[in-house]
Scaffold this motif. Structure first.
Motif, PDB file in Angstrom:
ATOM      1  N   HIS A  92       0.799  -1.224   0.000  1.00 27.31           N
ATOM      2  CA  HIS A  92       0.000   0.000   0.000  1.00 27.31           C
ATOM      3  C   HIS A  92       0.831   1.273   0.000  1.00 27.31           C
ATOM      4  O   HIS A  92       0.309   2.335  -0.256  1.00 27.31           O
ATOM      5  CB  HIS A  92      -0.934   0.020   1.218  1.00 27.31           C
ATOM      6  CG  HIS A  92      -2.074  -0.923   1.056  1.00 27.31           C
ATOM      7  ND1 HIS A  92      -2.915  -1.265   2.069  1.00 27.31           N
ATOM      8  CD2 HIS A  92      -2.507  -1.605  -0.017  1.00 27.31           C
ATOM      9  CE1 HIS A  92      -3.813  -2.115   1.639  1.00 27.31           C
ATOM     10  NE2 HIS A  92      -3.581  -2.339   0.373  1.00 27.31           N
ATOM     11  N   TYR A 103      -1.287   2.468  -5.420  1.00 23.13           N
ATOM     12  CA  TYR A 103      -2.703   2.686  -5.157  1.00 23.13           C
ATOM     13  C   TYR A 103      -3.457   1.821  -6.147  1.00 23.13           C
ATOM     14  O   TYR A 103      -3.334   2.004  -7.352  1.00 23.13           O
ATOM     15  CB  TYR A 103      -3.098   4.145  -5.320  1.00 23.13           C
ATOM     16  CG  TYR A 103      -4.555   4.359  -4.968  1.00 23.13           C
ATOM     17  CD1 TYR A 103      -4.920   4.678  -3.678  1.00 23.13           C
ATOM     18  CD2 TYR A 103      -5.546   4.175  -5.917  1.00 23.13           C
ATOM     19  CE1 TYR A 103      -6.246   4.817  -3.334  1.00 23.13           C
ATOM     20  CE2 TYR A 103      -6.878   4.320  -5.581  1.00 23.13           C
ATOM     21  CZ  TYR A 103      -7.221   4.643  -4.283  1.00 23.13           C
ATOM     22  OH  TYR A 103      -8.538   4.768  -3.951  1.00 23.13           O
ATOM     23  N   LEU A 104      -4.208   0.871  -5.630  1.00 23.84           N
ATOM     24  CA  LEU A 104      -4.886  -0.087  -6.502  1.00 23.84           C
ATOM     25  C   LEU A 104      -6.365   0.278  -6.582  1.00 23.84           C
ATOM     26  O   LEU A 104      -7.065   0.257  -5.578  1.00 23.84           O
ATOM     27  CB  LEU A 104      -4.698  -1.491  -5.930  1.00 23.84           C
ATOM     28  CG  LEU A 104      -5.264  -2.647  -6.725  1.00 23.84           C
ATOM     29  CD1 LEU A 104      -4.678  -2.658  -8.115  1.00 23.84           C
ATOM     30  CD2 LEU A 104      -4.941  -3.954  -6.022  1.00 23.84           C
ATOM     31  N   GLN A 119      -9.725  -1.000  -7.926  1.00 21.87           N
ATOM     32  CA  GLN A 119     -10.336  -2.181  -8.525  1.00 21.87           C
ATOM     33  C   GLN A 119     -11.706  -1.838  -9.094  1.00 21.87           C
ATOM     34  O   GLN A 119     -12.359  -0.918  -8.639  1.00 21.87           O
ATOM     35  CB  GLN A 119     -10.460  -3.285  -7.479  1.00 21.87           C
ATOM     36  CG  GLN A 119      -9.081  -3.764  -7.060  1.00 21.87           C
ATOM     37  CD  GLN A 119      -9.135  -5.020  -6.225  1.00 21.87           C
ATOM     38  OE1 GLN A 119     -10.080  -5.258  -5.501  1.00 21.87           O
ATOM     39  NE2 GLN A 119      -8.105  -5.824  -6.331  1.00 21.87           N
ATOM     40  N   GLN A 138     -14.493  -3.232  -8.869  1.00 23.94           N
ATOM     41  CA  GLN A 138     -15.694  -3.373  -8.033  1.00 23.94           C
ATOM     42  C   GLN A 138     -15.758  -2.332  -6.922  1.00 23.94           C
ATOM     43  O   GLN A 138     -16.611  -2.419  -6.047  1.00 23.94           O
ATOM     44  CB  GLN A 138     -15.822  -4.783  -7.454  1.00 23.94           C
ATOM     45  CG  GLN A 138     -14.796  -5.154  -6.423  1.00 23.94           C
ATOM     46  CD  GLN A 138     -13.656  -5.944  -7.048  1.00 23.94           C
ATOM     47  OE1 GLN A 138     -13.276  -5.707  -8.179  1.00 23.94           O
ATOM     48  NE2 GLN A 138     -13.102  -6.893  -6.322  1.00 23.94           N
ATOM     49  N   GLN A 139     -14.884  -1.352  -6.969  1.00 23.72           N
ATOM     50  CA  GLN A 139     -14.923  -0.272  -5.980  1.00 23.72           C
ATOM     51  C   GLN A 139     -16.276   0.438  -6.033  1.00 23.72           C
ATOM     52  O   GLN A 139     -16.698   0.882  -7.090  1.00 23.72           O
ATOM     53  CB  GLN A 139     -13.813   0.738  -6.291  1.00 23.72           C
ATOM     54  CG  GLN A 139     -13.800   1.960  -5.422  1.00 23.72           C
ATOM     55  CD  GLN A 139     -13.313   1.657  -4.029  1.00 23.72           C
ATOM     56  OE1 GLN A 139     -12.246   1.095  -3.841  1.00 23.72           O
ATOM     57  NE2 GLN A 139     -14.120   2.000  -3.040  1.00 23.72           N
ATOM     58  N   ALA A 140     -16.954   0.526  -4.899  1.00 16.32           N
ATOM     59  CA  ALA A 140     -18.215   1.268  -4.853  1.00 16.32           C
ATOM     60  C   ALA A 140     -17.998   2.534  -4.030  1.00 16.32           C
ATOM     61  O   ALA A 140     -16.879   2.799  -3.598  1.00 16.32           O
ATOM     62  CB  ALA A 140     -19.312   0.404  -4.260  1.00 16.32           C
ATOM     63  N   GLU A 141     -19.041   3.281  -3.806  1.00 19.53           N
ATOM     64  CA  GLU A 141     -18.872   4.597  -3.208  1.00 19.53           C
ATOM     65  C   GLU A 141     -19.870   4.770  -2.063  1.00 19.53           C
ATOM     66  O   GLU A 141     -20.801   3.989  -1.923  1.00 19.53           O
ATOM     67  CB  GLU A 141     -19.090   5.649  -4.308  1.00 19.53           C
ATOM     68  CG  GLU A 141     -18.464   6.975  -4.044  1.00 19.53           C
ATOM     69  CD  GLU A 141     -17.118   6.859  -3.361  1.00 19.53           C
ATOM     70  OE1 GLU A 141     -17.112   6.892  -2.120  1.00 19.53           O
ATOM     71  OE2 GLU A 141     -16.093   6.740  -4.038  1.00 19.53           O
ATOM     72  N   TYR A 142     -19.628   5.790  -1.229  1.00 18.87           N
ATOM     73  CA  TYR A 142     -20.596   6.119  -0.175  1.00 18.87           C
ATOM     74  C   TYR A 142     -21.837   6.686  -0.845  1.00 18.87           C
ATOM     75  O   TYR A 142     -21.863   7.845  -1.233  1.00 18.87           O
ATOM     76  CB  TYR A 142     -20.002   7.155   0.777  1.00 18.87           C
ATOM     77  CG  TYR A 142     -18.749   6.700   1.468  1.00 18.87           C
ATOM     78  CD1 TYR A 142     -18.788   5.649   2.375  1.00 18.87           C
ATOM     79  CD2 TYR A 142     -17.540   7.309   1.219  1.00 18.87           C
ATOM     80  CE1 TYR A 142     -17.648   5.226   3.013  1.00 18.87           C
ATOM     81  CE2 TYR A 142     -16.390   6.887   1.856  1.00 18.87           C
ATOM     82  CZ  TYR A 142     -16.456   5.843   2.752  1.00 18.87           C
ATOM     83  OH  TYR A 142     -15.319   5.430   3.381  1.00 18.87           O
ATOM     84  N   MET A 143     -22.890   5.869  -0.941  1.00 16.24           N
ATOM     85  CA  MET A 143     -24.027   6.224  -1.791  1.00 16.24           C
ATOM     86  C   MET A 143     -24.838   7.398  -1.266  1.00 16.24           C
ATOM     87  O   MET A 143     -25.534   8.063  -2.011  1.00 16.24           O
ATOM     88  CB  MET A 143     -24.968   5.020  -1.916  1.00 16.24           C
ATOM     89  CG  MET A 143     -24.360   3.868  -2.643  1.00 16.24           C
ATOM     90  SD  MET A 143     -24.086   4.328  -4.337  1.00 16.24           S
ATOM     91  CE  MET A 143     -23.260   2.869  -4.923  1.00 16.24           C
ATOM     92  N   ARG A 165     -11.145   8.985  -6.582  1.00 15.15           N
ATOM     93  CA  ARG A 165     -10.300   8.515  -5.481  1.00 15.15           C
ATOM     94  C   ARG A 165      -8.847   8.409  -5.915  1.00 15.15           C
ATOM     95  O   ARG A 165      -7.937   8.635  -5.117  1.00 15.15           O
ATOM     96  CB  ARG A 165     -10.773   7.141  -5.015  1.00 15.15           C
ATOM     97  CG  ARG A 165     -12.024   7.214  -4.190  1.00 15.15           C
ATOM     98  CD  ARG A 165     -12.546   5.852  -3.845  1.00 15.15           C
ATOM     99  NE  ARG A 165     -13.708   5.983  -2.962  1.00 15.15           N
ATOM    100  CZ  ARG A 165     -13.639   5.951  -1.648  1.00 15.15           C
ATOM    101  NH1 ARG A 165     -12.496   5.727  -1.073  1.00 15.15           N
ATOM    102  NH2 ARG A 165     -14.714   6.110  -0.908  1.00 15.15           N
ATOM    103  N   HIS A 217      -1.822   9.110  -2.562  1.00 20.10           N
ATOM    104  CA  HIS A 217      -0.493   9.673  -2.317  1.00 20.10           C
ATOM    105  C   HIS A 217       0.617   8.744  -2.806  1.00 20.10           C
ATOM    106  O   HIS A 217       1.775   9.112  -2.800  1.00 20.10           O
ATOM    107  CB  HIS A 217      -0.314   9.975  -0.828  1.00 20.10           C
ATOM    108  CG  HIS A 217      -0.307   8.751   0.031  1.00 20.10           C
ATOM    109  ND1 HIS A 217      -1.457   8.062   0.326  1.00 20.10           N
ATOM    110  CD2 HIS A 217       0.701   8.075   0.620  1.00 20.10           C
ATOM    111  CE1 HIS A 217      -1.154   7.014   1.070  1.00 20.10           C
ATOM    112  NE2 HIS A 217       0.136   6.997   1.265  1.00 20.10           N
ATOM    113  N   GLN A 218       0.258   7.527  -3.209  1.00 23.87           N
ATOM    114  CA  GLN A 218       1.259   6.563  -3.645  1.00 23.87           C
ATOM    115  C   GLN A 218       1.885   7.001  -4.977  1.00 23.87           C
ATOM    116  O   GLN A 218       1.228   7.674  -5.777  1.00 23.87           O
ATOM    117  CB  GLN A 218       0.617   5.188  -3.842  1.00 23.87           C
ATOM    118  CG  GLN A 218       0.237   4.486  -2.555  1.00 23.87           C
ATOM    119  CD  GLN A 218      -1.116   4.890  -2.005  1.00 23.87           C
ATOM    120  OE1 GLN A 218      -1.708   5.863  -2.439  1.00 23.87           O
ATOM    121  NE2 GLN A 218      -1.614   4.131  -1.048  1.00 23.87           N
TER     122      GLN A 218
END
Lengths: 311, 244
Positions: free
Chosen positions: A46, A50-51, A53, A55-60, A113, A118-119
């Motif tokens: 990490h 910064y990966l 993916q 299937q990343q979802a969000e704060y709906m 995102r 910061h990576q």
């Protein structure tokens, strides 16, 4: 960036890969779902990667502005949120809750995102897959800006997606890991061979696959590409080896409406559906086939193509 | 370790907004008040338990609220982040384990305190020692927050989370009832050391004739539970960080 080889059942799934990430250039790897996962499994560090993916979802339940504010605070960038919203071109959606956005916009917002990471290396899985044309352009712009400071690696199973913002593209499949020649080269240096006028025109293109010789009628062919010296004839989503060179093929197919759209591509113009303009200097041709195929178009060939098509 | 209040605060504000718009979850704020209204008159009438006063009814309200509000909300907050993969993304930001847990915990802590204060007012309970009472309640809230975190880390979706608090409900809320079976099954004496049973003892201490030792023993046992569970949850969170 290094990847360790992975064997499964005595078969080499992932060869040893060493990527030299130069700044200011985005690298794309076109591969299948399984290999994509194998690559991502090796990017667990990490502090370096910064990966992102797919299937990343969000704060709906947050609004777009609240989300950007949150990301801005949590990463301690402390920039002005209003100018960030301008930069992301999200001003109109400021007050909209993320669950009420269209799927494309929701993915686009989620992809922001990456901007706050910061990576030093950003790895994105299928960033363009869910995006509509307009959001793709915005993301391409943001990734271009990001690539000035960071290294970007895009993993995708779609060559078209990789071509949107990658400068170097590799293909990873059962044959190994090799670069694709998609760079917009200057005019071909190759001398055009003087072809003898043959008395009989051979109508068929002969190809080989699994030791069988298969003959195709030119109109069947979607496009022909050259990968590291070997010629692949694409017909209905399958590819076949061909012994002829691209220049020979170009001459032979000229009368059948084929066009040399790129140093390593010949395309069947009858099957071209769309000319995609990514930026002022990069273009692709989308084909009208079952599989959604896309072929690069050199800038230098664009004028020639326009003349051919009378546009 | 440096804790950035800004980052913990950002998580707090974000979770507050998410929570307040998630009516399925924010309705649990009403549970302590509804329970208090139900049991208000039942205290003396109940006439059961270690003390046949309002104390047992009140501890019943408290112990149930801890699970239904504190533990459930905390577990759902974490499980929802896991469900959407945002927790993984959060771990890639500069925010540390502690900041994430503090941000989320503070929100639940504040909400539980306010809801339980209302419940106490409705029940009209008068503690023997205000200080010991408040300390016990606050420690218990932290204890159940931490239990909720553990439940959240073990569940993949918010549906999982609402089921995963059942073990907590069985062991902690049901523990005081174990005292009724103690004569038949001596092994159930163990349940007396559960934090919920200790809370019952603490609340039952009368206005007159108590010693500091009477107050301290339940408090210390609750404190031990809190510290123990907190350590478990931090270890679990860090293991989860490595799994990803």
């Amino acid at each position: 960036m290094q990847f360790q080889p992975i064997y499964y059942d005595g078969e080499l799934l992932l060869p040893k890969i060493e990527l030299h990430m130069a700044s200011c250039q985005a690298i794309g790897i076109v591969t299948d779902v399984k290999r994509k996962q194998l690559l991502m499994d090796q990017l667990v560090d990490h502090s370096n990667y910064y990966l992102f993916q797919a299937q990343q979802a969000e704060y709906m339940r947050l609004t777009v502005e609240e989300l950007i504010t949150f990301l801005n605070k949590i990463t301690e960038r402390n920039e002005r949120v209003t100018s960030l919203m301008d930069y992301f071109a999200l001003k109109e959606e400021r007050k909209v809750k993320i669950k009420d956005l269209s799927p494309s916009k929701r993915m686009y917002v989620t992809l922001m995102r990456v901007f706050f990471a910061h990576q030093p290396t950003l790895v994105l899985e299928e960033p363009y897959f869910y995006l509509e044309e307009q959001d793709r352009r915005q993301l391409k712009r943001i990734l271009e800006d990001l690539s000035k400071e960071k290294q970007i690696l895009i993993l995708t199973s779609n060559l078209e997606d990789a071509m949107i913002s990658c400068d170097v593209i590799y293909r990873l499949n059962e044959f190994g890991f090799y670069p694709l020649d998609i760079r917009d080269s200057e005019e071909d240096k190759q001398e055009v061979l003087e072809q003898d006028q043959a008395n009989i025109t051979i109508q068929k293109i002969s190809t080989k696959r699994n030791e069988k010789v298969i003959l195709f009628n030119p109109p069947e062919i979607d496009y022909i590409e050259s990968i590291e010296g070997s010629i692949l004839v694409h017909v209905g989503g399958e590819n076949y080896d061909c012994a002829l060179t691209l220049t020979e093929l170009e001459h032979r197919l000229l009368n059948f409406g084929f066009f040399r759209c790129h140093r390593s591509y010949i395309v069947n113009l009858q099957k071209v559906r769309e000319i995609i303009t990514w930026t002022k200097n990069s273009y692709s041709l989308r084909l009208n086939t079952d599989q959604d195929a896309v072929v690069p178009l050199s800038r230098s060939k664009l004028q020639e193509l326009k003349a051919l098509l009378n546009i | 370790m440096n804790i950035s209040l800004q980052r913990a605060g950002a998580i707090f504000v974000k979770d507050y907004k998410e929570f307040s718009r998630n009516y399925g979850l924010s309705i649990s704020l009403l549970f302590p008040i509804i329970l208090a209204l139900l049991f208000r008159g039942a205290g003396p009438a109940l006439g059961i338990g270690p003390s046949a006063s309002g104390a047992f009814a009140f501890s019943l309200v408290l112990n149930t609220s801890f699970v239904l509000l504190t533990c459930l909300v905390q577990a759902c907050l974490i499980a929802e982040e896991k469900e959407r993969n945002t927790l993984r993304s959060l771990m890639m930001t500069p925010a540390t384990t502690l900041e994430v847990l503090i941000g989320k915990g503070t929100l639940v802590f504040l909400m539980s305190s306010v809801a339980l204060a209302f419940a106490t007012l409705i029940m009209g309970y008068k503690p023997a020692s205000i200080g010991a009472f408040v300390a016990a309640i606050l420690l218990s809230i932290i204890l159940y927050i931490v239990a909720g975190m553990i439940c959240g880390l073990f569940s993949k979706t918010s549906l999982d989370a609402s089921l995963s608090i059942l073990p907590v409900a069985f062991t902690f809320t049901a523990a005081p009832w174990g005292t009724f079976l103690e004569e038949d099954y001596p092994i159930l004496k163990v349940l007396d050391y559960a934090p919920s049973s200790q809370l019952v003892h603490l609340l039952a201490i009368g206005k007159i004739g108590f010693t500091t030792g009477d107050l301290l023993k339940p408090l210390l046992i609750i404190l031990a539970w809190t510290v123990g569970l907190t350590m478990v949850s931090v270890v679990l969170y860090q293991r989860r960080l490595k799994d990803e």
